[in-house]
Design a protein around this motif. Structure first.
Motif, PDB file in Angstrom:
ATOM      1  N   SER A  30      69.319  44.201   4.013  1.00  0.00           N
ATOM      2  CA  SER A  30      69.376  45.454   3.256  1.00  0.00           C
ATOM      3  C   SER A  30      69.070  46.623   4.178  1.00  0.00           C
ATOM      4  O   SER A  30      68.225  46.522   5.061  1.00  0.00           O
ATOM      5  N   LEU A  31      69.775  47.738   3.951  1.00  0.00           N
ATOM      6  CA  LEU A  31      69.509  48.922   4.755  1.00  0.00           C
ATOM      7  C   LEU A  31      68.267  49.648   4.285  1.00  0.00           C
ATOM      8  O   LEU A  31      67.561  50.280   5.050  1.00  0.00           O
ATOM      9  N   GLN A  32      68.036  49.542   2.966  1.00  0.00           N
ATOM     10  CA  GLN A  32      66.951  50.299   2.365  1.00  0.00           C
ATOM     11  C   GLN A  32      65.602  49.785   2.857  1.00  0.00           C
ATOM     12  O   GLN A  32      65.282  48.611   2.714  1.00  0.00           O
ATOM     13  N   GLY A  33      64.824  50.688   3.482  1.00  0.00           N
ATOM     14  CA  GLY A  33      63.496  50.289   3.912  1.00  0.00           C
ATOM     15  C   GLY A  33      62.490  50.487   2.807  1.00  0.00           C
ATOM     16  O   GLY A  33      62.856  50.654   1.641  1.00  0.00           O
ATOM     17  N   VAL A  41      67.109  53.729   9.574  1.00  0.00           N
ATOM     18  CA  VAL A  41      65.990  54.291  10.345  1.00  0.00           C
ATOM     19  C   VAL A  41      65.132  55.200   9.469  1.00  0.00           C
ATOM     20  O   VAL A  41      63.899  55.145   9.498  1.00  0.00           O
ATOM     21  N   LEU A  42      65.820  56.031   8.677  1.00  0.00           N
ATOM     22  CA  LEU A  42      65.097  57.038   7.892  1.00  0.00           C
ATOM     23  C   LEU A  42      64.250  56.433   6.787  1.00  0.00           C
ATOM     24  O   LEU A  42      63.261  57.032   6.366  1.00  0.00           O
ATOM     25  N   THR A  43      64.651  55.265   6.295  1.00  0.00           N
ATOM     26  CA  THR A  43      63.878  54.701   5.189  1.00  0.00           C
ATOM     27  C   THR A  43      62.849  53.678   5.660  1.00  0.00           C
ATOM     28  O   THR A  43      62.173  53.077   4.844  1.00  0.00           O
ATOM     29  N   GLY A  84      62.194  60.701  13.956  1.00  0.00           N
ATOM     30  CA  GLY A  84      60.799  61.031  13.667  1.00  0.00           C
ATOM     31  C   GLY A  84      60.560  61.280  12.189  1.00  0.00           C
ATOM     32  O   GLY A  84      59.473  61.695  11.799  1.00  0.00           O
ATOM     33  N   GLY A  85      61.584  61.068  11.377  1.00  0.00           N
ATOM     34  CA  GLY A  85      61.447  61.344   9.954  1.00  0.00           C
ATOM     35  C   GLY A  85      61.816  62.789   9.648  1.00  0.00           C
ATOM     36  O   GLY A  85      61.774  63.654  10.526  1.00  0.00           O
ATOM     37  N   LEU A  86      62.233  63.047   8.399  1.00  0.00           N
ATOM     38  CA  LEU A  86      62.607  64.407   8.009  1.00  0.00           C
ATOM     39  C   LEU A  86      61.398  65.068   7.363  1.00  0.00           C
ATOM     40  O   LEU A  86      60.960  64.659   6.293  1.00  0.00           O
ATOM     41  N   SER A 101      74.986  54.233   8.406  1.00  0.00           N
ATOM     42  CA  SER A 101      74.151  53.124   7.917  1.00  0.00           C
ATOM     43  C   SER A 101      72.903  52.971   8.764  1.00  0.00           C
ATOM     44  O   SER A 101      71.788  52.826   8.246  1.00  0.00           O
ATOM     45  N   LEU A 102      73.098  53.016  10.081  1.00  0.00           N
ATOM     46  CA  LEU A 102      71.941  52.882  10.973  1.00  0.00           C
ATOM     47  C   LEU A 102      70.948  54.006  10.733  1.00  0.00           C
ATOM     48  O   LEU A 102      69.737  53.791  10.650  1.00  0.00           O
ATOM     49  N   ASN A 103      71.491  55.228  10.609  1.00  0.00           N
ATOM     50  CA  ASN A 103      70.621  56.378  10.420  1.00  0.00           C
ATOM     51  C   ASN A 103      69.829  56.233   9.117  1.00  0.00           C
ATOM     52  O   ASN A 103      68.629  56.495   9.069  1.00  0.00           O
ATOM     53  N   TYR A 104      70.512  55.757   8.077  1.00  0.00           N
ATOM     54  CA  TYR A 104      69.833  55.591   6.792  1.00  0.00           C
ATOM     55  C   TYR A 104      68.728  54.532   6.908  1.00  0.00           C
ATOM     56  O   TYR A 104      67.622  54.720   6.413  1.00  0.00           O
TER      57      TYR A 104
END
Lengths: 116, 932
Positions: free
Chosen positions: B589-592, B706-708, A47-49, B701-704
């Motif tokens: 690229s992982l970076q969103g 997702v977060l971006t 859900g984002g930080l 990597s997956l988490n990163y």
């Protein structure tokens, strides 16, 4: 911050997995618990930080933290506890029955050898 | 509508015999016969309609999404088969009454038989490809039961298994073929498929469709090289053989060829595959029928041979050949069923089926002998009998074919050879059993069987003779209707007659009969010739293949599933690494598109502590207590992380769960070894570290990624509707108890089940309790320290008050049933720790299991309650109430649901911990100093 958070999740998952690959029950249970921490953190972050987000509905709240992953993770934490409890009690029962805390099912191997 | 009952009545009929008993056998046979007789009557009422060329249909949707309708049709082809199945089925029921011995369970036999009969009717009347397949599989299953009816005999079990394996394998191929066919046409409706010949034959998938469908048909009809299951199936009771191998089971395959003939036939592929397979099977079966000694085996191989003949006719590219094939189906069913019945009578009266021991039975059973002579003559193709007519038509058609091109003359020659051998084995069957002097090798004196045991065969032979004498009057219209259904083009003009003048087919017939007699006379040389071969048949190859497969499966299974948890984990992780890693490699690229948020010192320190504590948990795992303490550090840091990122509910829950988990694990550690021995080799540690690092890297990597990425969440709906729709300001809690209440109900149920499971696991468990810690120091005698006891007792009411507060405010502020339940549990467990189990149990005079169950019950009943008001399950109602002294309060039924959650959590947690704690009390080792 996102990179650091992701690194933390990954590190916990790696440590948890390493422990679940051990050959005795107790480290495996501890590893499962660690893994569930990592998974909960991952789920939560979908859900984002959000920093300083409002947790309850207010008139003039600026922004809210995403409530849906939180609800999912909340039940996941409780279920995770149930799973940890079940596996550790299973480990105790196995030790009581077989006299060993080895995860590789000593008894079925014996019976298989006995049959053949 | 009557179509439905034609299929439904025999299905009900499979239950009827179970009402009968083995003591009143005639009654049992009679009641069994009633429903199929009614079904036969229903078929007859539609006879006129269908013979005039009408197609009757009946359809109800079954699973429309899959294109599967319960659709039935009655056209000429279905009619021909339905008459055979029901008519011969009734005769078999009569015959069985006298065949089965008193030891065999007659109701069971009839039940299987009726099930099988229904399945056959379903195949021939199905108007939907998928429905046809369902019935097709049902015949495989029910014939398995029938063939293995004498399940105490090894032969019967093996025969049943072989036939099931072969026909079920073919059935799976058929399913694939029919699915492809349906995809090509775009519908599974039979009529649509039959009319789509051009679409089907021009499609690229025509080749696999033909191969798969033919695989199904050939396995069922025992065509070469799948013929071996049929002789094995002779281990069945003779009525089963008579039914399965004359009119039904094996005819299902040729029925399928006829049914799909309009859609699939006509191509070169079909011509060669079907025509040549039929021809090879015709010769192969005939040869083996000639050299077998078991009279049922002779008939079985003869069946294989005749099925080959029919298959070949369906393969030949001529409309008359198809007609001849249909005619031979009818004729073969009549003479083969009666010959099987004769074989059964002989077996029954003489106690043997070995043709070397049987001879001269004509004197003892003249009527049976007469039936055998007529049946055998029909099988051999002697004029004036029905078998002759279709054989003559077959010979005529082989002369017309252009199969094999320049070698086309081979087909009639081989067909004549097949007929010749057929005449020889028919002669051998009749002459060796009923003639050639008095029997010497028999231990009993045979005599005629009861009238009703002969009657079915008599009826069928009579019918055969009538058809043989007056073909034009009896079967023309039926054959015309059947051929109309099996042909895409109009049915050719045909004239059934015994005499067509002097022509080539007549000469071929004469050669076949004369040559057959000659071959029979010279059979000694043939047997001598045969003796030099080792008896290697397809069954041996089949058995060897099966053993090979089983061995390979065992080896593979042994390597994969060896009982080692570590091995399973390894496979799991490797799979994850390959799948997730593979898709990450192809991600550019992982970076969103999102920018990272800024870091600060607290965050870095927090993350560092978490990671270090995690690493310490892993690498100090051999010292279990230290590892556990490190784990608790991780848990606390996770709780802080939740708090830091605006999730107070999660932080509270994590904190409470952390306390409970630690108490549980410490208690568990008491019963487990305190240290882990050094076991893993260096290589294994390196392997595991690499795997874990890879796994962690992929997850990070997956988490990163997702977060971006910007998220498009449905959460806004919950934020908007929480107050107006759920009556609560704490969205997380409203989601748990209202929006997603059903999920929560499921989850507390799981929690309750886990608690009950643990309760059972701990039941009657005998444990070894160490009298000292791992360094040999005895436990402290001061088991209940006074400070803790007093402080915990003082804290208890306070903690309970806090938990009630957290519960009540849960709907509008961080809190709720989960957290309140955990806080209450912790407070109660503290009492156990401080005062001991005995003390606590005296004061907490209630069981925890009912609390957990009641919790789930309250939650479920709350959900059900909304039904009373006409709302869907778990609809929440809420309102504002004014309570004196307290003021304006908002109450929702969701709070009642939350109360269920609260009780479940308390019940389950205490069930787990208190029961585990109880194990420590009976013989406190620290008090028994004499123990080492």
């Amino acid at each position: 911050m996102e990179a650091l958070y992701a690194t933390m999740t990954g590190a916990l998952a790696a440590c948890g997995l390493y422990l679940t690959l051990r050959g005795r029950t107790f480290p495996v249970v501890v590893g499962l618990t660690l893994l569930s921490y990592a998974v909960n953190l991952f789920l939560f972050s979908t859900g984002g930080l959000t920093t300083n987000g409002a947790a309850v509905i207010k008139e003039h709240a600026g922004h809210y933290a995403d409530p849906l992953p939180q609800a999912l993770v909340l039940t996941a934490i409780v279920i995770g506890f149930a799973m940890t409890a079940f596996s550790v009690i299973l480990a105790i029962r196995v030790r009581g029955e077989l006299g060993s805390d080895d995860v590789n099912m000593a008894r079925s191997d014996e019976s298989r050898e006995g049959k053949s | 509508m009557s179509l439905l009952f034609i299929v439904l009545l025999p299905l009900l009929g499979s239950l009827v015999p179970l009402l009968g008993s083995n003591d009143r056998r005639s009654l049992c046979a009679l009641i069994t016969a009633v429903l199929p007789a009614v079904a036969l009557g229903l078929v007859m009422t539609n006879l006129g309609d269908v013979l005039h060329g009408n197609v009757l249909t009946y359809s109800v949707p079954w699973i429309p999404q899959l294109g599967l309708d319960f659709a039935l049709r009655l056209d000429g082809l279905s009619l021909l088969f339905a008459l055979l199945i029901l008519g011969i089925g009734l005769l078999i029921i009569t015959y069985t009454r006298f065949y089965l011995s008193a030891n065999d369970s007659m109701p069971r036999f009839y039940a299987y038989l009726m099930l099988f009969l229904t399945a056959m009717l379903g195949i021939v009347m199905a108007d939907n490809l998928l429905l046809l397949w369902v019935f097709w599989e049902l015949t495989s299953l029910s014939s398995f039961l029938l063939i293995g009816f004498w399940h105490t005999q090894t032969n019967a079990r093996r025969g049943a298994r072989v036939s099931l394996t072969v026909t079920a394998m073919g059935g799976l191929a058929l399913l694939a073929g029919l699915l492809l066919l349906g995809q090509i046409v775009g519908s599974y409706d039979m009529q649509t498929v039959l009319e789509s010949r051009d679409v089907i034959q021009q499609d690229a998938r025509y080749l696999p469709v033909v191969l798969l469908v033919l695989l199904g048909a050939f396995t069922k009809s025992a065509q070469f090289p799948f013929q071996f299951w049929l002789p094995q199936a002779m281990a069945a009771p003779t009525p089963v053989s008579a039914f399965l191998h004359s009119a039904t089971m094996v005819k299902a395959g040729v029925f399928l060829l006829a049914r799909l003939h309009p859609a699939l036939a006509g191509s070169e592929l079909w011509l060669y595959l079907v025509g040549l397979t039929g021809l090879v099977t015709l010769i192969y079966g005939a040869y083996f029928a000639l050299i077998k000694y078991d009279i049922k085996a002779i008939l079985a191989y003869s069946t294989v041979s005749h099925l080959g003949l029919i298959t070949m006719l369906f393969g030949l590219d001529s409309r008359m050949a198809t007609l001849a094939g249909l005619f031979h189906i009818l004729n073969h069913a009549l003479f083969k069923a009666s010959l099987f019945m004769v074989a059964g009578i002989v077996d029954h009266e003489c106690g043997t089926r070995d043709i070397r021991k049987l001879k001269g039975l004509r004197r003892y059973m003249p009527i049976t002998a007469a039936l055998a002579i007529l049946g055998g003559a029909s099988m051999a193709g002697v004029p004036l009998l029905n078998g002759y007519l279709s054989k003559e038509m077959m010979l005529t058609e082989t002369l017309e074919t252009d199969l094999l091109g320049g070698l086309a003359w081979l087909v009639p020659v081989l067909a004549t050879v097949g007929s010749l051998i057929s005449a020889a084995y028919s002669l051998r069957f009749v002459r060796n059993i009923f003639f050639m002097g008095p029997p010497e090798a028999l231990e009993v004196t045979p005599h005629e069987p009861p009238l009703m045991m002969r009657a079915p065969a008599l009826l069928m032979i009579t019918l055969g003779v009538v058809i043989g004498l007056l073909p034009a009057l009896t079967v023309t219209s039926l054959l015309h209707a059947a051929a109309d259904a099996a042909l895409a083009d109009p049915v050719p003009e045909f004239h059934l007659a015994i005499w067509h003048g002097f022509n080539l087919p007549l000469l071929m017939s004469a050669i076949a009969l004369g040559g057959g007699i000659a071959l029979y006379a010279l059979r000694k040389h043939l047997f001598a010739f045969q003796r030099q071969f080792k008896p290697l048949d397809a069954l041996t190859i089949y058995e060897a293949t099966m053993q090979c497969i089983v061995r390979a499966a065992q080896t593979g299974l042994g390597a994969l599933e060896n009982g080692s948890l570590q091995r399973y984990m390894l496979w799991l992780v490797i799979t994850v690494l390959c799948l997730a890693g593979g898709s990450l490699v192809i991600t550019p690229s992982l970076q969103g598109s999102l920018q990272q948020q800024p870091l600060d010192g607290v965050l870095i320190a927090g993350a560092a502590i978490t990671i270090l504590a995690g690493l310490a948990t892993a690498f100090l795992h051999r010292q279990r207590l230290i590892s556990l303490l490190m784990l608790s550090v991780v848990g606390l840091m996770v709780s802080l992380a939740f708090a830091r990122f605006s999730a107070p509910d999660l932080a509270l829950t994590q904190l409470a769960v952390e306390v409970v988990t630690m108490i549980l694990l410490m208690l568990a550690l008491f019963f487990l070894p305190q240290r882990t021995p050094k076991e893993s080799s260096g290589l294994r540690i390196v392997r595991d570290v690499l795997l874990s690092a890879g796994f962690g890297g992929i997850l990070a990597s997956l988490n990163y990624a997702v977060l971006t990425q910007p998220i498009d969440s449905i959460s806004q709906f919950f934020l908007d509707n929480s107050v107006p729709g759920g009556g609560g300001h704490n969205v997380v809690n409203v989601i748990l108890v209202d929006f997603r209440g059903f999920d929560t109900l499921g989850e507390i149920t799981v929690l309750g089940i886990a608690g009950i499971g643990i309760f059972k696991l701990l039941n009657r468990l005998r444990l070894f309790m160490p009298s000292s810690d791992f360094e040999g120091r005895p436990w402290s005698p001061d088991s209940h320290p006074m400070i803790l006891a007093i402080v915990s007792q003082t804290l208890l009411p306070l903690a309970l008050l806090v938990s009630v507060f957290i519960f009540l405010r849960g709907h509008n502020a961080p809190g709720g049933g989960f957290i309140a339940g955990l806080v209450t549990s912790v407070a109660l467990i503290l009492m156990y720790i401080a005062r001991g189990v005995d003390w606590a149990q005296q004061r907490l005079a209630f069981q925890f299991q009912p609390i957990a169950v009641a919790g789930v019950g309250i939650a479920a009943l709350t959900g059900l309650g909304s039904w009373l008001f006409g709302y869907p399950f778990l609809t929440s109602a809420f309102g504002h109430f004014h309570i004196p002294l307290i003021g304006d309060v908002e109450l929702a039924t969701a709070m009642l649901f939350d109360l269920g959650v609260y009780f479940t959590v308390i019940g389950a947690t205490l069930m787990i911990l208190a029961n585990l704690g109880k194990l420590t009390t009976p013989h406190r080792p620290s008090k028994q100093k004499e123990q080492s």
